[in-house]
Design an enzyme around this catalytic site. Structure first.
Site, PDB file in Angstrom:
ATOM      1  N   HIS A 160       0.816  -1.226   0.000  1.00 19.30           N
ATOM      2  CA  HIS A 160       0.000   0.000   0.000  1.00 19.30           C
ATOM      3  C   HIS A 160       0.844   1.268   0.000  1.00 19.30           C
ATOM      4  CE1 HIS A 160      -2.743  -2.902   2.286  1.00 19.30           C
ATOM      5  NE2 HIS A 160      -3.264  -2.752   1.094  1.00 19.30           N
ATOM      6  N   HIS A 161       2.065   1.182   0.488  1.00 15.52           N
ATOM      7  CA  HIS A 161       2.988   2.324   0.559  1.00 15.52           C
ATOM      8  C   HIS A 161       2.379   3.509   1.315  1.00 15.52           C
ATOM      9  CE1 HIS A 161       4.928  -0.147  -2.388  1.00 15.52           C
ATOM     10  NE2 HIS A 161       3.992   0.099  -3.281  1.00 15.52           N
ATOM     11  N   CYS A 162       1.587   3.208   2.338  1.00 21.78           N
ATOM     12  CA  CYS A 162       0.953   4.242   3.176  1.00 21.78           C
ATOM     13  C   CYS A 162       0.057   5.172   2.365  1.00 21.78           C
ATOM     14  CB  CYS A 162       1.995   5.038   3.948  1.00 21.78           C
ATOM     15  SG  CYS A 162       2.976   4.027   5.073  1.00 21.78           S
ATOM     16  N   CYS A 163      -0.520   4.649   1.281  1.00 18.89           N
ATOM     17  CA  CYS A 163      -1.401   5.520   0.479  1.00 18.89           C
ATOM     18  C   CYS A 163      -2.630   4.756  -0.014  1.00 18.89           C
ATOM     19  CB  CYS A 163      -0.625   6.156  -0.676  1.00 18.89           C
ATOM     20  SG  CYS A 163       0.101   4.986  -1.813  1.00 18.89           S
ATOM     21  N   GLN A 164      -3.292   4.043   0.896  1.00 20.74           N
ATOM     22  CA  GLN A 164      -4.492   3.311   0.514  1.00 20.74           C
ATOM     23  C   GLN A 164      -5.581   4.207  -0.071  1.00 20.74           C
ATOM     24  OE1 GLN A 164      -4.818   1.066   4.267  1.00 20.74           O
ATOM     25  NE2 GLN A 164      -4.970  -0.758   2.981  1.00 20.74           N
TER      26      GLN A 164
END
Length: 191
Positions: free
Chosen positions: A124-128
């Protein structure tokens, strides 16, 4: 005084006042809650890292990262079946690119690339919220820094293309309707 009445949650150096055979007394707060050796090695390492980066020059590092980021973005645009998420070519960006492909889930792609010696991130790379807005559950991400080169990007692209060709072959046409029998025999992921 409330903190000094509380028992320490952890024991270790610098949180003790006095030690006896049957009990110990503790240092006043905040030391009683800071057990253990301070992060001395980490502080020394941070100082060395700061000196290293300062000697190179932060502007030079920034300029090199901008150049690498543009190169990575351009090379990913050349890969059939890959959609790059984020700013278009020519827009200054961090030295990384998130991307997706319909051929393989990012986690599986990351595993196959890892076997070939290429490290990427998948998830997700902290960007859901952004993933949801774009219609993706996950993405893959290639990240670069001053220790990477354009040759590293070329190697990544080569392995990525081979991996996607392998996954495309599972669908029947090898990911390339003009591929000839035996062309992909050199790439054997995992096994």
């Amino acid at each position: 005084s409330i903190l000094n009445s509380m028992a320490p949650y952890k024991g270790g150096g610098e949180m003790i006042d006095e030690v006896f055979m049957d009990h110990s007394t503790y240092a006043p707060a905040p030391a009683r809650f800071e057990a253990g050796t301070p992060a001395i090695a980490q502080a020394i390492g941070l100082g060395a890292a700061i000196d290293y980066l300062t000697n190179i020059g932060m502007e030079r590092i920034h300029d090199y990262e901008v150049e690498l980021a543009d190169y990575l973005r351009r090379r990913l645009d050349e890969v059939k079946g890959v959609t790059v998420l984020g700013p278009p070519v020519g827009t200054e960006r961090a030295a990384l690119c998130a991307f997706v492909t319909e051929m393989v889930h990012p986690s599986d792609l990351g595993t196959f690339l890892d076997v070939e010696g290429v490290a990427i991130r998948a998830g997700h790379h902290c960007c859901q919220p952004l993933h949801r807005a774009l219609g993706y559950s996950h993405s893959a991400r290639a990240s670069l820094y001053i220790y990477n080169t354009k040759e590293d990007v070329d190697d990544f692209i080569s392995v990525l293309e081979d991996t996607l060709k392998f996954f495309g072959s599972l669908g029947g046409d090898g990911g390339d309707s003009e591929a000839k029998a035996g062309e992909d025999d050199e790439f054997v992921p995992l096994f």
